[in-house]
Motif scaffolding. Structure first.
Motif, PDB file in Angstrom:
ATOM      1  N   VAL A 140       0.595  -1.115  -0.075  1.00 44.58           N
ATOM      2  CA  VAL A 140       0.154   0.190  -0.109  1.00 44.58           C
ATOM      3  C   VAL A 140       0.924   1.157   0.170  1.00 44.58           C
ATOM      4  CG1 VAL A 140      -1.362   1.175   1.677  1.00 44.58           C
ATOM      5  CG2 VAL A 140      -2.399  -1.209   0.834  1.00 44.58           C
ATOM      6  N   LYS A 141       1.739   1.484   0.817  1.00 45.91           N
ATOM      7  CA  LYS A 141       2.751   2.529   0.812  1.00 45.91           C
ATOM      8  C   LYS A 141       3.459   2.745   0.123  1.00 45.91           C
ATOM      9  CE  LYS A 141       3.870   2.621   5.888  1.00 45.91           C
ATOM     10  NZ  LYS A 141       4.499   2.989   6.810  1.00 45.91           N
ATOM     11  N   ARG A 142       4.101   1.736  -0.736  1.00 51.65           N
ATOM     12  CA  ARG A 142       4.472   1.963  -2.308  1.00 51.65           C
ATOM     13  C   ARG A 142       3.427   2.448  -3.099  1.00 51.65           C
ATOM     14  NH1 ARG A 142       7.102  -0.010   1.465  1.00 51.65           N
ATOM     15  NH2 ARG A 142       9.424  -0.670   1.567  1.00 51.65           N
ATOM     16  N   THR A 143       2.912   1.914  -3.413  1.00 54.17           N
ATOM     17  CA  THR A 143       1.580   1.916  -4.311  1.00 54.17           C
ATOM     18  C   THR A 143       0.970   3.645  -4.182  1.00 54.17           C
ATOM     19  OG1 THR A 143       0.822  -0.175  -4.342  1.00 54.17           O
ATOM     20  CG2 THR A 143      -0.594   1.840  -5.520  1.00 54.17           C
ATOM     21  N   VAL A 144       1.472   4.113  -2.410  1.00 52.89           N
ATOM     22  CA  VAL A 144       0.293   5.628  -2.488  1.00 52.89           C
ATOM     23  C   VAL A 144       2.224   6.389  -2.973  1.00 52.89           C
ATOM     24  CG1 VAL A 144       0.349   6.833  -0.758  1.00 52.89           C
ATOM     25  CG2 VAL A 144      -0.965   4.927  -1.073  1.00 52.89           C
ATOM     26  N   LEU A 145       2.725   5.964  -2.986  1.00 54.59           N
ATOM     27  CA  LEU A 145       3.875   7.291  -3.449  1.00 54.59           C
ATOM     28  C   LEU A 145       4.463   6.578  -5.000  1.00 54.59           C
ATOM     29  CD1 LEU A 145       6.605   8.601  -2.327  1.00 54.59           C
ATOM     30  CD2 LEU A 145       7.763   6.762  -1.775  1.00 54.59           C
ATOM     31  N   GLY A 146       4.012   6.234  -5.109  1.00 54.32           N
ATOM     32  CA  GLY A 146       4.042   6.039  -6.523  1.00 54.32           C
ATOM     33  C   GLY A 146       3.091   6.485  -7.652  1.00 54.32           C
ATOM     34  N   GLY A 147       1.937   7.155  -7.019  1.00 52.63           N
ATOM     35  CA  GLY A 147       0.943   7.793  -7.250  1.00 52.63           C
ATOM     36  C   GLY A 147       1.044   9.471  -6.952  1.00 52.63           C
ATOM     37  N   VAL A 148       2.021   9.117  -5.866  1.00 48.62           N
ATOM     38  CA  VAL A 148       2.227  10.950  -5.678  1.00 48.62           C
ATOM     39  C   VAL A 148       3.790  10.959  -6.319  1.00 48.62           C
ATOM     40  CG1 VAL A 148       3.310  11.852  -3.615  1.00 48.62           C
ATOM     41  CG2 VAL A 148       1.536  10.433  -2.748  1.00 48.62           C
ATOM     42  N   TYR A 149       4.593  10.289  -6.136  1.00 45.07           N
ATOM     43  CA  TYR A 149       5.868  10.965  -7.243  1.00 45.07           C
ATOM     44  C   TYR A 149       5.158  10.962  -8.344  1.00 45.07           C
ATOM     45  CZ  TYR A 149      10.353  10.660  -9.901  1.00 45.07           C
ATOM     46  OH  TYR A 149      10.911  11.143 -10.739  1.00 45.07           O
TER      47      TYR A 149
END
Length: 209
Positions: free
Chosen positions: A125-134
């Motif tokens: 979840v954290k990596r998917t969310v940060l990927g979206g933010v980036y």
């Protein structure tokens, strides 16, 4: 930057370092190879910057994430006028797997540097969310005319703060997964339109993405 992410740029680069331009012919995916090399090089530069003593100790986790993403995106500023071309190359179906892998490595490195020890579902979840933010910050940056990209960094800070709301993060991860499914295989313009529409329908600056 003048020649963009093209075979002509690779030929010019080979001449600059004293190598025969014929070497460019050995690359089957010329433009993609150039973009992928740049992405790998930027990741290594970020790792080196952290290893050289980048001070993150006095920052809370969300501020650490923002700082690391900003450092990475600042590496693209000299090439900003040609970056839409790079994104278009990355969005080509043949290049999508490598593009996703490189971005996943970047996101994982950022979380590792921040000190995240999540596992199982929370890790994804954290990596998917940060990927979206980036990715959305990267696209926002393309049309930012504010001095020194001031609006982009404010946008980034807002997205990261929202992403640290775990409940919102889980929901946004689902949205982002849907966006990826809808975006793969589309043209770059279609992908950008989809992301910008998503940002708009979810409240613009108030959403996690």
């Amino acid at each position: 930057p003048r020649l963009g992410w093209t075979e002509e740029a690779m030929i010019a680069g080979s001449k600059d370092v004293g190598v025969s331009p014929s070497i460019v012919g050995s690359f089957s995916r010329k433009e993609a190879a150039l973009v992928e090399y740049f992405m790998d090089d930027c990741l290594q530069l970020l790792i080196d910057r952290v290893a050289s003593g980048l001070d993150l100790q006095n920052l809370i986790p969300s501020e650490r994430v923002s700082k690391l993403v900003r450092i990475r995106l600042e590496m693209q500023i000299p090439y900003m006028s040609k970056w839409p071309q790079a994104l278009s190359i990355q969005a080509h179906p043949v290049n999508v797997p490598t593009s996703f892998k490189q971005r996943a490595m970047l996101v994982d490195e950022i979380w590792h540097t921040v000190g995240d020890g999540a596992s199982d579902l929370d890790w994804y979840v954290k990596r998917t969310v940060l990927g979206g933010v980036y990715s959305t910050t990267e696209i926002y940056m393309l049309t930012d005319n504010s001095p020194e990209y001031r609006d982009t960094w404010a946008f980034l800070d807002d997205r990261v703060k929202d992403a640290f709301d775990l409940k919102k993060s889980i929901q946004e991860a689902k949205y982002f997964a849907q966006d990826i499914g809808a975006g793969v295989g589309k043209s770059f313009q279609g992908l950008m339109n989809g992301v910008m529409q998503t940002m708009s329908t979810r409240g613009g600056r108030s959403s996690a993405f």
